[in-house]
Design a protein around this motif. Structure first.
Motif, PDB file in Angstrom:
ATOM      1  N   LYS A   1       0.832  -1.216   0.000  1.00 48.07           N
ATOM      2  CA  LYS A   1       0.000   0.000   0.000  1.00 48.07           C
ATOM      3  C   LYS A   1       0.860   1.257   0.000  1.00 48.07           C
ATOM      4  CE  LYS A   1      -4.045  -1.909   2.292  1.00 48.07           C
ATOM      5  NZ  LYS A   1      -4.831  -1.958   3.530  1.00 48.07           N
ATOM      6  N   LEU A   2       1.912   1.273   0.826  1.00 48.59           N
ATOM      7  CA  LEU A   2       2.767   2.452   0.887  1.00 48.59           C
ATOM      8  C   LEU A   2       3.511   2.659  -0.434  1.00 48.59           C
ATOM      9  CD1 LEU A   2       3.761   4.769   2.726  1.00 48.59           C
ATOM     10  CD2 LEU A   2       5.710   3.325   3.295  1.00 48.59           C
ATOM     11  N   ILE A   3       4.029   1.602  -1.013  1.00 46.98           N
ATOM     12  CA  ILE A   3       4.730   1.701  -2.300  1.00 46.98           C
ATOM     13  C   ILE A   3       3.779   2.207  -3.379  1.00 46.98           C
ATOM     14  CG2 ILE A   3       5.806   0.338  -4.152  1.00 46.98           C
ATOM     15  CD1 ILE A   3       7.664   0.831  -1.744  1.00 46.98           C
ATOM     16  N   SER A   4       2.566   1.676  -3.396  1.00 44.86           N
ATOM     17  CA  SER A   4       1.565   2.105  -4.380  1.00 44.86           C
ATOM     18  C   SER A   4       1.195   3.574  -4.212  1.00 44.86           C
ATOM     19  CB  SER A   4       0.316   1.225  -4.242  1.00 44.86           C
ATOM     20  OG  SER A   4      -0.704   1.671  -5.101  1.00 44.86           O
TER      21      SER A   4
ATOM     22  N   ILE B   1      12.800 -11.471   5.559  1.00 45.79           N
ATOM     23  CA  ILE B   1      11.406 -11.407   5.120  1.00 45.79           C
ATOM     24  C   ILE B   1      11.042  -9.999   4.670  1.00 45.79           C
ATOM     25  CG2 ILE B   1       8.996 -11.766   5.811  1.00 45.79           C
ATOM     26  CD1 ILE B   1      10.753 -14.342   5.611  1.00 45.79           C
ATOM     27  N   SER B   2      11.528  -9.005   5.382  1.00 46.16           N
ATOM     28  CA  SER B   2      11.216  -7.614   5.032  1.00 46.16           C
ATOM     29  C   SER B   2      11.717  -7.258   3.640  1.00 46.16           C
ATOM     30  CB  SER B   2      11.838  -6.669   6.056  1.00 46.16           C
ATOM     31  OG  SER B   2      11.240  -6.873   7.312  1.00 46.16           O
ATOM     32  N   SER B   3      12.905  -7.739   3.288  1.00 45.11           N
ATOM     33  CA  SER B   3      13.442  -7.460   1.947  1.00 45.11           C
ATOM     34  C   SER B   3      12.580  -8.116   0.882  1.00 45.11           C
ATOM     35  CB  SER B   3      14.883  -7.954   1.834  1.00 45.11           C
ATOM     36  OG  SER B   3      15.722  -7.223   2.689  1.00 45.11           O
ATOM     37  N   ILE B   4      12.189  -9.348   1.116  1.00 48.81           N
ATOM     38  CA  ILE B   4      11.323 -10.044   0.157  1.00 48.81           C
ATOM     39  C   ILE B   4      10.008  -9.287  -0.002  1.00 48.81           C
ATOM     40  CG2 ILE B   4      10.010 -12.159  -0.261  1.00 48.81           C
ATOM     41  CD1 ILE B   4      12.353 -13.655   1.165  1.00 48.81           C
ATOM     42  N   ASN B   5       9.406  -8.858   1.102  1.00 50.27           N
ATOM     43  CA  ASN B   5       8.151  -8.102   1.024  1.00 50.27           C
ATOM     44  C   ASN B   5       8.316  -6.811   0.219  1.00 50.27           C
ATOM     45  OD1 ASN B   5       6.665  -9.966   2.445  1.00 50.27           O
ATOM     46  ND2 ASN B   5       6.839  -8.897   4.398  1.00 50.27           N
ATOM     47  N   LEU B   6       9.414  -6.117   0.436  1.00 47.80           N
ATOM     48  CA  LEU B   6       9.667  -4.885  -0.309  1.00 47.80           C
ATOM     49  C   LEU B   6       9.789  -5.182  -1.797  1.00 47.80           C
ATOM     50  CD1 LEU B   6      10.332  -1.872  -0.525  1.00 47.80           C
ATOM     51  CD2 LEU B   6      12.721  -2.459   0.026  1.00 47.80           C
ATOM     52  N   TYR B   7      10.601  -6.160  -2.153  1.00 47.73           N
ATOM     53  CA  TYR B   7      10.828  -6.465  -3.566  1.00 47.73           C
ATOM     54  C   TYR B   7       9.557  -6.992  -4.237  1.00 47.73           C
ATOM     55  CZ  TYR B   7      15.671  -6.173  -1.919  1.00 47.73           C
ATOM     56  OH  TYR B   7      16.845  -5.757  -1.345  1.00 47.73           O
ATOM     57  N   GLU B   8       8.828  -7.849  -3.536  1.00 50.57           N
ATOM     58  CA  GLU B   8       7.580  -8.377  -4.106  1.00 50.57           C
ATOM     59  C   GLU B   8       6.540  -7.270  -4.290  1.00 50.57           C
ATOM     60  OE1 GLU B   8       6.600 -11.316  -5.414  1.00 50.57           O
ATOM     61  OE2 GLU B   8       8.628 -12.117  -5.170  1.00 50.57           O
ATOM     62  N   SER B   9       6.517  -6.307  -3.368  1.00 49.34           N
ATOM     63  CA  SER B   9       5.552  -5.207  -3.512  1.00 49.34           C
ATOM     64  C   SER B   9       5.917  -4.325  -4.705  1.00 49.34           C
ATOM     65  CB  SER B   9       5.453  -4.377  -2.227  1.00 49.34           C
ATOM     66  OG  SER B   9       6.618  -3.619  -2.014  1.00 49.34           O
ATOM     67  N   LEU B  10       7.201  -4.162  -4.976  1.00 46.55           N
ATOM     68  CA  LEU B  10       7.607  -3.402  -6.164  1.00 46.55           C
ATOM     69  C   LEU B  10       7.171  -4.127  -7.436  1.00 46.55           C
ATOM     70  CD1 LEU B  10      11.181  -2.331  -5.016  1.00 46.55           C
ATOM     71  CD2 LEU B  10       9.191  -0.830  -5.299  1.00 46.55           C
TER      72      LEU B  10
ATOM     73  N   GLN C   1      18.226  -9.920 -10.603  1.00 44.49           N
ATOM     74  CA  GLN C   1      18.147 -10.783 -11.793  1.00 44.49           C
ATOM     75  C   GLN C   1      16.729 -10.820 -12.356  1.00 44.49           C
ATOM     76  OE1 GLN C   1      19.790 -14.565 -10.617  1.00 44.49           O
ATOM     77  NE2 GLN C   1      21.828 -13.712 -10.311  1.00 44.49           N
ATOM     78  N   LYS C   2      15.724 -10.580 -11.505  1.00 48.18           N
ATOM     79  CA  LYS C   2      14.329 -10.518 -11.970  1.00 48.18           C
ATOM     80  C   LYS C   2      14.000  -9.162 -12.584  1.00 48.18           C
ATOM     81  CE  LYS C   2      12.282 -13.796  -8.721  1.00 48.18           C
ATOM     82  NZ  LYS C   2      11.139 -14.040  -7.828  1.00 48.18           N
ATOM     83  N   GLY C   3      14.967  -8.236 -12.576  1.00 48.37           N
ATOM     84  CA  GLY C   3      14.765  -6.956 -13.240  1.00 48.37           C
ATOM     85  C   GLY C   3      14.693  -5.741 -12.338  1.00 48.37           C
ATOM     86  N   LEU C   4      14.689  -5.940 -11.019  1.00 46.53           N
ATOM     87  CA  LEU C   4      14.658  -4.768 -10.139  1.00 46.53           C
ATOM     88  C   LEU C   4      16.025  -4.087 -10.132  1.00 46.53           C
ATOM     89  CD1 LEU C   4      12.527  -5.947  -7.067  1.00 46.53           C
ATOM     90  CD2 LEU C   4      11.825  -4.541  -9.011  1.00 46.53           C
TER      91      LEU C   4
END
Length: 182
Positions: free
Chosen positions: A54-57, A85-94, A149-152
């Motif tokens: 939500k914050l990223i959006s 876990i926090s890093s994964i959440n950040l990257y997945e939200s992006l 590697q996924k493009g971020l």
């Protein structure tokens, strides 16, 4: 340019936020433990994917500097959830929000552990963490590489020996200062 500083109320974040604001940057900050909501500073629990998304959006940052981390050696689950876990959440939200800002992930020299030479530590030296914090920061860097590697657009920096006003007594320089003051 809109810059999101995750952990803007922490030791490094407070100085970085001030420096960037002094350079006329549009800064949005977050805090987890120390802070309160005010203009352009928001509570963020990186362990809660929906809150992160939500914050990223809402913000749609052009840049993100991720200073979040925990080195609380008494709480194994806090170290792992905050640093991994926090890093994964950040990257997945992006990825979910189709936002790809420039992102700096701040790691730690703790992932190098004790080296068997008397020279300065080099990036090419083996990673030999000696505690859970070092292991978690090494894992965080590996996860950042996977999402790169996924493009971020992720770059990881590994600072050594951070010192300055407000340093935590959890770090050796902070403990020395604290003991000196006592």
């Amino acid at each position: 340019m809109k810059t999101l500083i995750i952990g803007s109320s922490g030791f490094v974040g407070t100085s970085l936020k001030k420096m960037l604001e002094d350079n006329q940057r549009d800064i949005i900050g977050t805090y987890f433990k120390n802070g309160n909501d005010k203009e352009n500073i928001f509570f963020l629990d990186l362990k809660d994917f929906n809150s992160v998304s939500k914050l990223i959006s809402k913000i749609k940052p052009d840049e993100i500097i991720n200073l979040s981390g925990s080195m609380n050696k008494n709480f194994f689950d806090e170290i792992l959830s905050t640093n991994i876990i926090s890093s994964i959440n950040l990257y997945e939200s992006l990825l979910k929000n189709k936002i790809n800002p420039k992102l700096i992930s701040v790691s730690s020299s703790a992932q190098y552990g004790i080296q068997n030479h008397k020279n300065l530590v080099r990036e090419s030296d083996p990673r030999n963490p000696v505690n859970i914090y070092g292991i978690s920061k090494m894992a965080q860097e590996k996860i950042s590489n996977l999402y790169h590697q996924k493009g971020l657009n992720i770059v990881t920096i590994v600072p050594f020996n951070l010192i300055g006003p407000g340093i935590s007594a959890n770090l050796l320089p902070g403990r020395i200062i604290q003991q000196f003051r006592e």
